[in-house]
Design a protein around this motif. Structure first.
Motif, PDB file in Angstrom:
ATOM      1  N   ARG A  68       0.816  -1.218   0.000  1.00 28.15           N
ATOM      2  CA  ARG A  68       0.000   0.000   0.000  1.00 28.15           C
ATOM      3  C   ARG A  68       0.850   1.267   0.000  1.00 28.15           C
ATOM      4  O   ARG A  68       0.341   2.356   0.219  1.00 28.15           O
ATOM      5  N   ASP A  69       2.167   1.140  -0.255  1.00 31.69           N
ATOM      6  CA  ASP A  69       3.049   2.302  -0.161  1.00 31.69           C
ATOM      7  C   ASP A  69       2.828   3.333  -1.254  1.00 31.69           C
ATOM      8  O   ASP A  69       3.273   4.469  -1.137  1.00 31.69           O
ATOM      9  N   LYS A  70       2.115   2.959  -2.319  1.00 36.51           N
ATOM     10  CA  LYS A  70       1.813   3.900  -3.401  1.00 36.51           C
ATOM     11  C   LYS A  70       0.386   4.447  -3.299  1.00 36.51           C
ATOM     12  O   LYS A  70      -0.062   5.182  -4.175  1.00 36.51           O
ATOM     13  N   LEU A  71      -0.321   4.096  -2.239  1.00 38.19           N
ATOM     14  CA  LEU A  71      -1.745   4.415  -2.129  1.00 38.19           C
ATOM     15  C   LEU A  71      -2.053   5.343  -0.958  1.00 38.19           C
ATOM     16  O   LEU A  71      -1.429   5.270   0.090  1.00 38.19           O
ATOM     17  N   GLN A  72      -3.064   6.182  -1.169  1.00 38.11           N
ATOM     18  CA  GLN A  72      -3.687   6.966  -0.106  1.00 38.11           C
ATOM     19  C   GLN A  72      -5.152   6.563  -0.047  1.00 38.11           C
ATOM     20  O   GLN A  72      -5.843   6.553  -1.064  1.00 38.11           O
ATOM     21  N   LEU A  73      -5.611   6.191   1.129  1.00 37.93           N
ATOM     22  CA  LEU A  73      -7.030   5.888   1.305  1.00 37.93           C
ATOM     23  C   LEU A  73      -7.672   7.082   2.004  1.00 37.93           C
ATOM     24  O   LEU A  73      -7.389   7.366   3.169  1.00 37.93           O
ATOM     25  N   TYR A  74      -8.512   7.799   1.268  1.00 39.19           N
ATOM     26  CA  TYR A  74      -9.181   8.981   1.809  1.00 39.19           C
ATOM     27  C   TYR A  74     -10.569   8.593   2.326  1.00 39.19           C
ATOM     28  O   TYR A  74     -11.310   7.861   1.664  1.00 39.19           O
ATOM     29  N   THR A  75     -10.918   9.100   3.484  1.00 43.46           N
ATOM     30  CA  THR A  75     -12.290   8.991   3.967  1.00 43.46           C
ATOM     31  C   THR A  75     -13.076  10.163   3.397  1.00 43.46           C
ATOM     32  O   THR A  75     -12.656  11.308   3.497  1.00 43.46           O
ATOM     33  N   ARG A  76     -14.202   9.855   2.766  1.00 44.43           N
ATOM     34  CA  ARG A  76     -15.038  10.903   2.163  1.00 44.43           C
ATOM     35  C   ARG A  76     -16.282  11.093   3.022  1.00 44.43           C
ATOM     36  O   ARG A  76     -17.068  10.158   3.211  1.00 44.43           O
ATOM     37  N   LEU A  77     -16.447  12.298   3.551  1.00 47.88           N
ATOM     38  CA  LEU A  77     -17.571  12.643   4.419  1.00 47.88           C
ATOM     39  C   LEU A  77     -18.272  13.868   3.854  1.00 47.88           C
ATOM     40  O   LEU A  77     -17.743  14.975   3.908  1.00 47.88           O
ATOM     41  N   ASN A  78     -19.460  13.653   3.294  1.00 49.09           N
ATOM     42  CA  ASN A  78     -20.181  14.744   2.642  1.00 49.09           C
ATOM     43  C   ASN A  78     -21.586  14.905   3.197  1.00 49.09           C
ATOM     44  O   ASN A  78     -22.323  13.915   3.305  1.00 49.09           O
ATOM     45  N   PRO A  79     -21.987  16.138   3.537  1.00 49.20           N
ATOM     46  CA  PRO A  79     -23.391  16.354   3.908  1.00 49.20           C
ATOM     47  C   PRO A  79     -24.297  15.985   2.740  1.00 49.20           C
ATOM     48  O   PRO A  79     -23.997  16.305   1.579  1.00 49.20           O
ATOM     49  N   VAL A  80     -25.382  15.285   3.033  1.00 48.68           N
ATOM     50  CA  VAL A  80     -26.345  14.966   1.977  1.00 48.68           C
ATOM     51  C   VAL A  80     -26.954  16.247   1.416  1.00 48.68           C
ATOM     52  O   VAL A  80     -27.228  16.352   0.227  1.00 48.68           O
ATOM     53  N   ASN A  81     -27.176  17.226   2.274  1.00 49.54           N
ATOM     54  CA  ASN A  81     -27.678  18.533   1.858  1.00 49.54           C
ATOM     55  C   ASN A  81     -26.555  19.293   1.154  1.00 49.54           C
ATOM     56  O   ASN A  81     -25.595  19.731   1.780  1.00 49.54           O
ATOM     57  N   LYS A  82     -26.649  19.443  -0.159  1.00 46.03           N
ATOM     58  CA  LYS A  82     -25.582  20.049  -0.946  1.00 46.03           C
ATOM     59  C   LYS A  82     -25.378  21.533  -0.638  1.00 46.03           C
ATOM     60  O   LYS A  82     -24.376  22.116  -1.039  1.00 46.03           O
ATOM     61  N   ALA A  83     -26.326  22.124   0.077  1.00 43.09           N
ATOM     62  CA  ALA A  83     -26.164  23.530   0.466  1.00 43.09           C
ATOM     63  C   ALA A  83     -25.134  23.687   1.586  1.00 43.09           C
ATOM     64  O   ALA A  83     -24.675  24.793   1.857  1.00 43.09           O
ATOM     65  N   ILE A  84     -24.788  22.586   2.234  1.00 41.73           N
ATOM     66  CA  ILE A  84     -23.803  22.625   3.318  1.00 41.73           C
ATOM     67  C   ILE A  84     -22.449  22.211   2.765  1.00 41.73           C
ATOM     68  O   ILE A  84     -22.304  21.126   2.206  1.00 41.73           O
ATOM     69  N   LYS A  85     -21.453  23.064   2.920  1.00 40.92           N
ATOM     70  CA  LYS A  85     -20.119  22.764   2.420  1.00 40.92           C
ATOM     71  C   LYS A  85     -19.396  21.842   3.396  1.00 40.92           C
ATOM     72  O   LYS A  85     -19.415  22.081   4.615  1.00 40.92           O
ATOM     73  N   PRO A  86     -18.741  20.793   2.864  1.00 39.98           N
ATOM     74  CA  PRO A  86     -18.034  19.865   3.764  1.00 39.98           C
ATOM     75  C   PRO A  86     -17.041  20.566   4.686  1.00 39.98           C
ATOM     76  O   PRO A  86     -16.944  20.223   5.875  1.00 39.98           O
ATOM     77  N   ALA A  87     -16.312  21.534   4.154  1.00 38.23           N
ATOM     78  CA  ALA A  87     -15.283  22.205   4.953  1.00 38.23           C
ATOM     79  C   ALA A  87     -15.870  23.020   6.105  1.00 38.23           C
ATOM     80  O   ALA A  87     -15.148  23.397   7.030  1.00 38.23           O
ATOM     81  N   ASP A  88     -17.187  23.284   6.053  1.00 38.82           N
ATOM     82  CA  ASP A  88     -17.832  24.052   7.126  1.00 38.82           C
ATOM     83  C   ASP A  88     -18.315  23.160   8.265  1.00 38.82           C
ATOM     84  O   ASP A  88     -18.787  23.662   9.291  1.00 38.82           O
ATOM     85  N   VAL A  89     -18.234  21.841   8.064  1.00 37.24           N
ATOM     86  CA  VAL A  89     -18.697  20.905   9.093  1.00 37.24           C
ATOM     87  C   VAL A  89     -17.541  20.579  10.040  1.00 37.24           C
ATOM     88  O   VAL A  89     -16.444  20.233   9.604  1.00 37.24           O
ATOM     89  N   ARG A  90     -17.785  20.703  11.335  1.00 41.62           N
ATOM     90  CA  ARG A  90     -16.788  20.328  12.333  1.00 41.62           C
ATOM     91  C   ARG A  90     -17.050  18.896  12.793  1.00 41.62           C
ATOM     92  O   ARG A  90     -18.148  18.573  13.246  1.00 41.62           O
ATOM     93  N   LEU A  91     -16.030  18.052  12.654  1.00 39.75           N
ATOM     94  CA  LEU A  91     -16.089  16.687  13.164  1.00 39.75           C
ATOM     95  C   LEU A  91     -14.965  16.524  14.176  1.00 39.75           C
ATOM     96  O   LEU A  91     -13.823  16.902  13.906  1.00 39.75           O
ATOM     97  N   THR A  92     -15.298  15.979  15.326  1.00 42.69           N
ATOM     98  CA  THR A  92     -14.331  15.883  16.419  1.00 42.69           C
ATOM     99  C   THR A  92     -14.406  14.509  17.067  1.00 42.69           C
ATOM    100  O   THR A  92     -15.498  14.041  17.420  1.00 42.69           O
TER     101      THR A  92
END
Length: 223
Positions: A49-73
């Motif tokens: 897996r040394d050539k790979l990046q596994l990204y977690t994708r977390l998107n609001p279903v409501n497209k009016a909400i920007k992912p970068a505006d969501v705080r996850l902790t």
């Protein structure tokens, strides 16, 4: 890739109701790790897996909400650890054994009643430089296919074979492969993206690849 995987590896989770629009508990950290199969991916030998990046994708279903505006902790007892999302809703999450053992929770700032989808993207690890040898990046394609077979298990039969890397830039860019037979030149499309299909001959030759600038992401794709 994202569309083909959605039916099998996308989970939409409803947030618990609360009377106030404030930060609240969302899901267990373990649930996120298991949904994205982060534990299985990181359990692979490093050489697989040394050539790979596994990204977690977390998107609001409501497209009016920007992912970068969501705080996850991640909340582990009295400690708090943010999970920053970029504009596309992507985050690099590495399984934390302590959080798994402690049954840590993920809290969210999403408004009451909103939902968030969970999925993943596979990307190629990019060198810091704007010149690298072909196999160092394009070798991520066969590595991704092998990893999917091991990580997805029986569901891998529903996943198409990866065969390209999409380089994503902030502005128009060019890529040149300096083969023994001569230079092959490519330019980005109107979205500042450039798709490079895997070439078995070039994997063996491993020529130098030169870019006009470094992309911000290299997504592994099946088209």
């Amino acid at each position: 890739m994202k569309k083909m995987l959605a039916a099998h590896l996308l989970l939409v989770l409803a947030l618990p109701f609360t009377a106030e629009a404030q930060e609240r508990e969302w899901i267990p950290y373990k649930k996120l790790v298991e949904t994205v199969r982060l534990d299985k991916f990181h359990a692979l030998p490093a050489a697989e897996r040394d050539k790979l990046q596994l990204y977690t994708r977390l998107n609001p279903v409501n497209k009016a909400i920007k992912p970068a505006d969501v705080r996850l902790t991640v909340v582990d007892g009295a400690t708090r650890h943010p999970i920053p999302l970029d504009a596309r809703g992507l985050a690099l999450v590495v399984p934390n054994p302590k959080w798994l053992a402690n049954d840590a929770k993920i809290w969210t700032s999403l408004p009451v009643g909103e939902k968030m989808s969970i999925g993943f993207d596979l990307g190629a690890v990019l060198p810091e430089a704007t010149q690298w040898h072909y196999a160092s990046v394009m070798g991520s394609v066969p590595q991704a296919n092998a990893a999917i077979g091991k990580v997805a298990g029986a569901m891998s039969m529903f996943v198409p074979t990866m065969n390209s890397v999409i380089f994503k830039f902030d502005k128009p860019a060019q890529l040149t492969i300096k083969t023994r037979a001569g230079d092959r030149r490519y330019a980005t499309d109107p979205k500042h993206q450039l798709r490079l299909n895997i070439d078995e001959g070039l994997l063996k030759e491993n020529p130098l690849v030169a870019l006009s600038e470094r992309p911000f992401q290299a997504e592994i794709d099946a088209q």
